[in-house]
Design a protein around this motif. Structure first.
Motif, mmCIF file in Angstrom:
data_model
loop_
_atom_site.group_PDB
_atom_site.id
_atom_site.type_symbol
_atom_site.label_atom_id
_atom_site.label_comp_id
_atom_site.label_asym_id
_atom_site.label_seq_id
_atom_site.Cartn_x
_atom_site.Cartn_y
_atom_site.Cartn_z
ATOM 1 N N GLN A 61 0.697 -0.909 -0.261
ATOM 2 C CA GLN A 61 -0.445 -0.170 -0.038
ATOM 3 C C GLN A 61 0.575 1.405 -0.078
ATOM 4 O OE1 GLN A 61 -1.821 -0.924 4.058
ATOM 5 N NE2 GLN A 61 -1.128 1.144 5.299
ATOM 6 N N ALA A 62 0.789 2.483 -0.589
ATOM 7 C CA ALA A 62 1.160 3.808 -0.443
ATOM 8 C C ALA A 62 -0.401 4.603 -0.198
ATOM 9 C CB ALA A 62 1.956 4.075 -2.141
ATOM 10 N N ASP A 63 0.220 5.743 0.529
ATOM 11 C CA ASP A 63 -0.670 6.976 0.951
ATOM 12 C C ASP A 63 -0.480 8.182 -0.435
ATOM 13 O OD1 ASP A 63 -1.075 5.572 2.737
ATOM 14 O OD2 ASP A 63 0.295 5.852 4.382
ATOM 15 N N LEU A 64 -1.067 8.627 -0.145
ATOM 16 C CA LEU A 64 -1.224 9.721 -1.208
ATOM 17 C C LEU A 64 -2.105 10.826 -0.451
ATOM 18 C CD1 LEU A 64 -0.917 10.944 -4.664
ATOM 19 C CD2 LEU A 64 -3.096 9.810 -4.849
ATOM 20 N N ASN A 65 -1.473 11.877 -0.665
ATOM 21 C CA ASN A 65 -2.629 13.332 -0.011
ATOM 22 C C ASN A 65 -1.725 14.557 -1.597
ATOM 23 O OD1 ASN A 65 -3.611 16.034 0.751
ATOM 24 N ND2 ASN A 65 -2.839 14.682 2.513
ATOM 25 N N LEU A 66 -3.152 14.206 -2.594
ATOM 26 C CA LEU A 66 -2.362 15.551 -3.713
ATOM 27 C C LEU A 66 -2.789 16.760 -3.115
ATOM 28 C CD1 LEU A 66 -4.674 14.237 -6.523
ATOM 29 C CD2 LEU A 66 -2.218 14.424 -6.138
ATOM 30 N N ARG A 67 -3.325 16.867 -2.267
ATOM 31 C CA ARG A 67 -3.245 18.399 -1.727
ATOM 32 C C ARG A 67 -2.594 18.940 -0.839
ATOM 33 N NH1 ARG A 67 -8.720 20.010 -2.692
ATOM 34 N NH2 ARG A 67 -10.721 18.609 -2.468
ATOM 35 N N THR A 68 -1.290 18.051 -0.850
ATOM 36 C CA THR A 68 -0.263 18.483 -0.129
ATOM 37 C C THR A 68 1.353 18.206 -0.583
ATOM 38 O OG1 THR A 68 -0.212 17.019 1.403
ATOM 39 C CG2 THR A 68 -1.039 18.364 1.710
ATOM 40 N N ALA A 69 0.951 17.239 -1.776
ATOM 41 C CA ALA A 69 1.902 16.952 -2.364
ATOM 42 C C ALA A 69 2.766 17.771 -4.025
ATOM 43 C CB ALA A 69 1.823 14.992 -3.567
ATOM 44 N N LEU A 70 1.926 18.571 -4.188
ATOM 45 C CA LEU A 70 2.230 19.482 -5.465
ATOM 46 C C LEU A 70 2.874 20.656 -4.522
ATOM 47 C CD1 LEU A 70 -0.921 18.620 -8.242
ATOM 48 C CD2 LEU A 70 1.593 17.094 -7.732
ATOM 49 N N GLY A 71 2.394 21.036 -2.838
ATOM 50 C CA GLY A 71 2.697 22.145 -2.892
ATOM 51 C C GLY A 71 1.863 23.232 -3.448
ATOM 52 N N ARG A 72 1.010 23.062 -3.524
ATOM 53 C CA ARG A 72 -0.106 24.353 -4.115
ATOM 54 C C ARG A 72 -2.085 23.632 -3.948
ATOM 55 N NH1 ARG A 72 -1.861 23.112 -9.123
ATOM 56 N NH2 ARG A 72 -0.860 22.245 -10.843
ATOM 57 N N PRO A 73 -2.746 24.595 -4.420
ATOM 58 C CA PRO A 73 -3.982 23.169 -4.394
ATOM 59 C C PRO A 73 -4.271 22.917 -5.118
ATOM 60 C CG PRO A 73 -3.799 26.463 -3.353
ATOM 61 C CD PRO A 73 -2.587 26.121 -4.312
ATOM 62 N N VAL A 74 -4.993 21.994 -4.900
ATOM 63 C CA VAL A 74 -5.562 21.018 -6.230
ATOM 64 C C VAL A 74 -6.589 20.744 -5.786
ATOM 65 C CG1 VAL A 74 -5.394 18.303 -6.843
ATOM 66 C CG2 VAL A 74 -3.107 19.523 -5.938
ATOM 67 N N GLY A 75 -7.816 21.376 -6.983
ATOM 68 C CA GLY A 75 -8.948 21.803 -7.643
ATOM 69 C C GLY A 75 -9.795 20.448 -7.406
ATOM 70 N N ASP A 76 -10.933 20.144 -6.639
ATOM 71 C CA ASP A 76 -11.856 18.972 -7.133
ATOM 72 C C ASP A 76 -11.705 18.188 -7.858
ATOM 73 O OD1 ASP A 76 -11.848 19.660 -4.308
ATOM 74 O OD2 ASP A 76 -14.548 20.192 -4.811
ATOM 75 N N GLY A 77 -12.276 16.560 -7.848
ATOM 76 C CA GLY A 77 -12.359 16.545 -9.418
ATOM 77 C C GLY A 77 -12.142 15.001 -9.034
#
Length: 847
Positions: free
Chosen positions: A810-826
């Motif tokens: 398994q791997a954890d993912l948090n897109l809202r922090t992974a890119l270092g900027r806001p990530v939109g819903d979708g």
């Protein structure tokens, strides 16, 4: 014959003549009857014209729950197919399915909608981009065309080709999906450096000052570091389109355009509102050159290299297009002409300062710098001479110079024509072997598996020449226009019914030159754009047509017909709800089913005389075909209904004659299912044609499985029917013609129609507000690659890339922090590639 339904209702006799369309029955190949295209329908439609009606129906009936973005969902479905296919083609994942699972049937001689043409820099190959059939490559003279991008699943509306080695091909769609290949189309990639979300691609232009320089003008959302900027944005690529660099933004109040010299290195021109700008710094900075007398909300900029250059600007002002010319590279401008319609198709000669072509329904030619335009031919002339006359709807015009010779390539809904005399005459180079037809529906005669009737978009009602063999079948267009929903009593072409947006077409007999009757819809009734219909199973002279009422169309002989409405109010007082499908049980003709636009489900046990409403609700009607109803061949109590699957399952099943319905959507993505069909009465396997591709319901696992494999093109699959004589299921596609799927692969237990034992991937929670856990298992040790993409195909994160032991991971993912900027819903895509195969999952990010 059973008692005729609605017999007590008043009937109306209608003459066969159709307002402006008083046409005799078709008497021979070569001169089909004509129905006006986009902006001039022969019979007025509520929406004003056929193209606008089609677009309005596409939008309004692509139904989804409030707050659900069906466009993003279908982009995600298309991107999932692309990511899976590319993983297999690059060798990262093993290929599934035996050779021969799919066979392309045609048509071989009826071209669909084309948009753009380009010559390879070495002058050896001609490329043509199509609406839904992808990119095609042929010889420089326009022969031997073959598909290049069946593994992409997109149309091609914009195109640049940069010289090699290796040659780099960059394609773009109207909605801003960009792809490039550097190996002749074997594999395709998404460019880097693009903005966060692209709404439309306005223009691609090459800069001949560098072999690999390309400019792209987009409407997009871009993260500036503090906020999202929604604007028109200019980008530059210095490697043929593999990577892009942001240059500047322009406001949304007026659509800009760009132009570069097509023959020599030169500046980049940018028209914004009423101001022409020029850059000699590769788009980094611009200087104002001149002002137009007025600005509009849209503009098209082209030029002739023979002058300073001489520039032309087509500006949309107050519902009109105003054409201006400038003899001095934009310093001063003069109004040349005003016209109402334009498909934004405008092209100037490279050598003649006064020669200009523009397009809407027809293509027009000016030899005096745009002051006066004359139609090259009227669109109706095409049907008497399709080789040398232009089809309706001019979607793009390109002027290409090879040495001292100049040619115009005019792209229309009937293919691509070349003119070597400045538009005075044309020659269709895509009539033979260019297989990008757009089929909405097919009906194969039970007497011959290669005698096929087809309803198409803009390419009319067609009938195949079965004696010419396969591959590929040739078709003849018997009448122009949009046609769908083919049905006949005996599953042959005798008294075959289908619909046009304002009338029912009746093919009276089977053969190469069938007589046709055209019966206009009842006045004042509300119908789908192409309403569903069903031929009576007992009488060839009766057909049922779906509207606000369920209508009976009867042939009274001698070209006379009557309409009889039902008394049942299927909309239950709602004027915006009406019947979208009707089906009659093959084993009990008294047992009927009906569905409405909003998902209401009805059943009748007395030939449709009286109806009962099910307490269950099914899928809402999809945008074009209403709803699809299918009844089990040997059990009248078992039925299936399919439609829009964005807010719930796309397919439901009843086992009690329509009283209750249960979801049957396991294995399907959120998508539209347009048509359901059985392979044949013996196997009774159910197949589905949908926006996300072709599917089969696997009874062993009670799940839908894709039958695409790696052979069939990635595109929308509109229709499906079983062809028992060949052991195939026949699909009509939107842009790649007709394809047969060999069901023997399913019966033998191999092939893409069987559930594949690829890697399993779970995503929890899903939907997620921020963090999710991605889990998978490996049957054996091997390399693993786990990546996250957005719906545009941009790789956002690579979570795993290397060897892993057998077992659970398994791997954890948090897109809202992974890119270092806001990530939109979708919707975001997670691709897992192992030695067992490839799986693409979807993660929904919500607030």
């Amino acid at each position: 014959m059973p008692r005729s339904p609605f017999f007590a209702c008043a009937t109306r006799l209608l003459p066969l003549s159709l307002l402006l369309l008083a046409l005799p029955a078709f008497a021979g190949w070569g001169s089909p009857q004509t129905v006006r295209p986009r902006t001039a329908p022969a019979i007025p439609l509520e929406e004003g014209n056929i193209d606008q009606a089609r677009r309005a129906w596409y939008e309004s009936l692509h139904r989804a729950a409030p707050g659900t973005d069906w466009r993003q969902i279908e982009k995600a479905n298309a991107m999932a197919g692309f990511l899976e296919r590319q993983a297999i083609l690059t060798g990262a994942a093993p290929e599934g399915g035996p050779p021969g699972s799919w066979t392309e049937l045609g048509s071989a001689n009826q071209t669909g909608r084309n948009h753009v043409t380009a010559l390879s820099p070495d002058g050896l190959s001609l490329y043509i981009g199509t609406a839904h059939g992808g990119l095609w490559k042929g010889t420089a003279s326009g022969t031997n065309f073959a598909p290049v991008s069946d593994n992409v699943g997109l149309g091609v509306h914009h195109l640049t080709i940069c010289p090699g080695p290796p040659e780099v091909i960059l394609t773009g769609t109207l909605d801003g999906s960009l792809r490039y290949t550097n190996n002749g189309g074997a594999t395709w990639f998404v460019p880097g450096g693009l903005p966060d979300a692209v709404w439309q691609l306005v223009r691609l232009r090459r800069d001949l000052g560098s072999a690999r320089r390309v400019f792209a003008l987009l409407e997009a959302w871009r993260w500036t570091g503090t906020e999202f900027d929604h604007s028109y944005q200019l980008y530059r690529s210095d490697d043929g389109g593999a990577n892009f660099l942001y240059l500047r933004s322009e406001p949304l109040n007026s659509k800009p355009d760009i132009w570069t010299d097509r023959l020599n290195p030169g500046p980049l021109y940018l028209l914004v509102a009423d101001t022409l700008k020029r850059s000699t710094t590769l788009g980094v900075s611009f200087t104002d050159v001149g002002l137009l007398p007025e600005s509009g909300d849209d503009a098209v900029l082209v030029g002739c290299e023979a002058g300073a250059p001489k520039l032309y600007a087509q500006v949309h002002v107050g519902g009109e297009w105003h054409l201006y010319s400038s003899p001095n590279a934009g310093a001063t401008w003069t109004l040349q002409s005003v016209f109402t319609n334009s498909w934004r198709s405008l092209c100037a000669s490279t050598s003649n300062l006064s020669l200009l072509l523009r397009g809407d329904v027809n293509c027009y030619r000016s030899v005096n710098g745009g002051a006066v335009f004359t139609a090259i031919n009227d669109w109706t002339d095409y049907y008497a001479d399709p080789q040398h006359k232009l089809h309706a709807d001019i979607d793009g015009i390109d002027c290409i110079r090879k040495g001292a010779a100049e040619s115009f390539y005019i792209n229309s809904d009937g293919g691509t024509c070349v003119s070597t005399d400045g538009g005075a005459t044309v020659n269709n180079i895509t009539r033979i072997g260019f297989r990008n037809a757009q089929f909405y529906s097919t009906l194969t005669s039970i007497h011959n598996p290669y005698l096929v009737a087809g309803g198409t978009q803009d390419q009319g009602y067609q009938i195949s020449h079965p004696d010419q063999g396969v591959p590929f079948l040739n078709f003849e267009q018997t009448i122009s226009g949009d046609y769908g929903h083919l049905s006949s009593t005996n599953h042959d072409h005798n008294m075959l019914y289908c619909v046009y947006p304002t009338f029912v077409l009746v093919q009276l007999s089977e053969g190469y030159a069938p007589p046709l009757d055209l019966v206009s819809f009842p006045a004042g009734e509300k119908f789908d754009f192409l309403p569903n219909l069903q031929a009576d199973p007992d009488s060839q002279g009766i057909c049922y047509v779906c509207g606000q009422k369920l209508w009976v169309l009867r042939s009274l002989g001698g070209g006379t017909y009557s309409w009889t409405p039902s008394t049942q109010d299927f909309g239950q007082g709602n004027p915006d709800d009406w019947v979208t499908a009707v089906a009659i049980a093959p084993s009990d003709h008294s047992h009927w089913y009906a569905a409405t636009k909003t998902g209401a489900l009805w059943y009748s046990l007395d030939h449709g005389d009286s109806w009962s409403l099910s307490p269950s609700t099914g899928p809402q009607a999809h945008y074009f075909y209403g709803t699809s109803l299918l009844v089990f061949p040997t059990d009248p109590n078992v039925g299936y209904v399919a439609g829009a699957g964005y807010g719930g399952p796309a397919v439901y099943q009843t086992g009690d004659g329509g009283i209750t319905w249960n979801a049957m959507g396991s294995g399907l993505p959120s998508t539209l299912i347009l048509t359901l069909a059985f392979d044949n009465p013996t196997h009774q396997e159910i197949y589905a044609a949908g926006e996300a591709g072709p599917y089969r319901f696997d009874t062993g696992t009670a799940q839908w499985v894709s039958v695409l494999g790696t052979q069939a093109p990635l595109t929308t699959y509109w229709s499906v029917e079983g062809v028992p004589a060949l052991g195939t299921v026949r699909f009509g596609t939107s842009g790649r013609g007709i394809w047969d799927y060999n069901t023997a692969a399913v019966v033998s237990g191999v092939g893409p129609g069987k559930p594949r034992a690829g890697p399993s991937l779970s995503i929890t929670p899903n939907p997620s507000r921020n963090r999710s856990t991605l889990a998978w298992s490996l049957s054996r040790a091997g390399n693993v690659r786990l990546e996250v993409f957005d719906v545009a195909g941009r790789r956002l994160a690579t979570l795993v890339d290397g060897p892993r032991a057998a077992g659970h991971h398994q791997a954890d993912l948090n897109l809202r922090t992974a890119l270092g900027r806001p990530v939109g819903d979708g919707i975001y895509l997670v691709r897992l590639v192992t030695q067992d195969g490839v799986t693409v999952g979807k993660l929904a990010l919500v607030r």
